[in-house]
Write a protein that holds these residues in place. Structure first.
Motif, mmCIF file in Angstrom:
data_model
loop_
_atom_site.group_PDB
_atom_site.id
_atom_site.type_symbol
_atom_site.label_atom_id
_atom_site.label_comp_id
_atom_site.label_asym_id
_atom_site.label_seq_id
_atom_site.Cartn_x
_atom_site.Cartn_y
_atom_site.Cartn_z
ATOM 1 N N GLU A 20 5.672 -6.798 -14.188
ATOM 2 C CA GLU A 20 4.546 -6.074 -13.596
ATOM 3 C C GLU A 20 3.253 -6.862 -13.705
ATOM 4 O O GLU A 20 2.420 -6.839 -12.789
ATOM 5 C CB GLU A 20 4.416 -4.711 -14.271
ATOM 6 C CG GLU A 20 5.533 -3.743 -13.899
ATOM 7 C CD GLU A 20 5.606 -2.527 -14.800
ATOM 8 O OE1 GLU A 20 6.226 -1.530 -14.394
ATOM 9 O OE2 GLU A 20 5.062 -2.577 -15.927
ATOM 10 N N ASN A 21 3.068 -7.590 -14.804
ATOM 11 C CA ASN A 21 1.903 -8.457 -14.927
ATOM 12 C C ASN A 21 1.877 -9.512 -13.826
ATOM 13 O O ASN A 21 0.824 -9.791 -13.245
ATOM 14 C CB ASN A 21 1.897 -9.140 -16.299
ATOM 15 C CG ASN A 21 1.122 -8.386 -17.349
ATOM 16 O OD1 ASN A 21 -0.076 -8.570 -17.501
ATOM 17 N ND2 ASN A 21 1.820 -7.521 -18.071
ATOM 18 N N ARG B 120 0.641 -15.924 -15.042
ATOM 19 C CA ARG B 120 -0.097 -15.090 -14.092
ATOM 20 C C ARG B 120 -0.985 -15.943 -13.188
ATOM 21 O O ARG B 120 -1.116 -15.681 -11.994
ATOM 22 C CB ARG B 120 -0.969 -14.072 -14.849
ATOM 23 C CG ARG B 120 -0.209 -12.872 -15.375
ATOM 24 C CD ARG B 120 -1.087 -12.002 -16.269
ATOM 25 N NE ARG B 120 -2.392 -11.746 -15.672
ATOM 26 C CZ ARG B 120 -2.649 -10.791 -14.774
ATOM 27 N NH1 ARG B 120 -1.673 -9.977 -14.382
ATOM 28 N NH2 ARG B 120 -3.858 -10.623 -14.295
ATOM 29 N N ALA C 297 -1.421 -11.773 -5.563
ATOM 30 C CA ALA C 297 -2.296 -11.008 -4.665
ATOM 31 C C ALA C 297 -1.875 -11.084 -3.208
ATOM 32 O O ALA C 297 -2.237 -10.216 -2.404
ATOM 33 C CB ALA C 297 -3.729 -11.500 -4.808
ATOM 34 N N LEU D 251 2.038 -3.103 -19.569
ATOM 35 C CA LEU D 251 2.911 -3.391 -18.436
ATOM 36 C C LEU D 251 3.953 -4.425 -18.829
ATOM 37 O O LEU D 251 3.753 -5.211 -19.758
ATOM 38 C CB LEU D 251 2.089 -3.905 -17.257
ATOM 39 C CG LEU D 251 1.001 -2.975 -16.717
ATOM 40 C CD1 LEU D 251 0.311 -3.618 -15.520
ATOM 41 C CD2 LEU D 251 1.570 -1.608 -16.343
ATOM 42 N N LEU E 116 1.132 -7.977 -10.284
ATOM 43 C CA LEU E 116 -0.302 -7.738 -10.091
ATOM 44 C C LEU E 116 -1.048 -9.030 -9.788
ATOM 45 O O LEU E 116 -2.035 -9.028 -9.049
ATOM 46 C CB LEU E 116 -0.893 -7.079 -11.332
ATOM 47 C CG LEU E 116 -0.625 -5.592 -11.523
ATOM 48 C CD1 LEU E 116 -1.243 -5.109 -12.827
ATOM 49 C CD2 LEU E 116 -1.184 -4.789 -10.351
#
Length: 240
Positions: free
Chosen positions: A98-99, A147, A105, A94, A102
């Motif tokens: 996109e990471n 992330r 949340a 990805l 995801l």
């Protein structure tokens, strides 16, 4: 500061192996607690137990006064706990964007938060639309931390973020985590690079053979070579 996270007599067993033997330590709110110890001492098992990836067989993991030791990992994450595993845990097929999508949340990416994160880690903006597998090792580690912080978290668990990284990347990581600390995000950091541990840590817990053998101020341990030798068998100043 009051304690945000407390482990009380935590035992963890994995198959036939008894890894943690009554782990006790606390993580004060708003600061950085460093978890030190030799390889195999139980540091990663401790982090995974906090996140519910491995279930504590005995004892309690208290987060903001609530026992989370019986919750599953998604429920623990929803309490506001982020985790940066030693293996980074990114999706290499990805894109960087996109990471992060995801990892967000609670909804779409917040543009102001994205600007803040990419300000901490400029390569994330440079490689925004490229597959994460194209990143260098240091850039992948930056993405892993990104992330975990793309949404505000109350507590971030970070397992050896500088392992195998070049000095310039390590310095960038120190700078970024200092900025994260300014937001009153609490950090529990497993780190073998003592220069980084000393630069960031407020408190420290030292593990040996699945037990906590020392708890105290980071400055106290950093300034006492004899204590370092006693606890870990080496002077940390020479073990960068």
């Amino acid at each position: 500061m009051p304690d945000l996270l407390t482990l009380e007599g935590v035992h963890t067993r994995i198959a036939q192996y008894h890894i943690l033997h009554g782990v006790d330590f606390s993580v004060p709110a708003g600061g950085v607690t460093v978890l030190l110890g030799r390889n195999g001492a139980g540091k990663t098992t401790t982090m995974r137990t906090i996140m519910g990836l491995w279930r504590a067989a005995q004892g309690r993991v208290m987060f903001d006064g609530e026992d989370i030791s019986k919750l599953d990992t998604p429920a623990i994450a929803r309490r506001g706990i982020g985790y940066v595993p030693e293996n980074m845990g990114i999706f290499t097929d990805l894109t960087v964007k996109e990471n992060l999508v995801l990892a967000a949340a609670n909804g779409p990416l917040d543009s102001a938060r994205v600007d803040w994160v990419t300000g901490l880690f400029p390569p994330m903006k440079t490689f925004w639309n490229l597959p994460a597998g194209n990143l260098s090792g240091g850039q992948k580690q930056m993405l892993s931390v990104s992330r975990a912080i793309i949404e505000p978290r109350r507590l971030i668990l970070i397992d050896e973020p500088t392992k195998g990284l070049a000095p310039a990347i390590i310095q960038a990581m120190i700078t970024a985590l200092r900025e994260l600390k300014k937001t009153q995000t609490t950090i529990l950091l497993v780190e073998q690079n003592f220069a980084m541990a000393k630069a960031l840590g407020d408190t420290v817990a030292v593990m040996d053979d699945g037990r906590i053998v020392h708890r105290g101020a980071m400055a106290e341990l950093a300034g006492d070579a004899a204590l370092q030798e006693k606890l870990m068998g080496l002077s940390l100043e020479t073990h960068q």
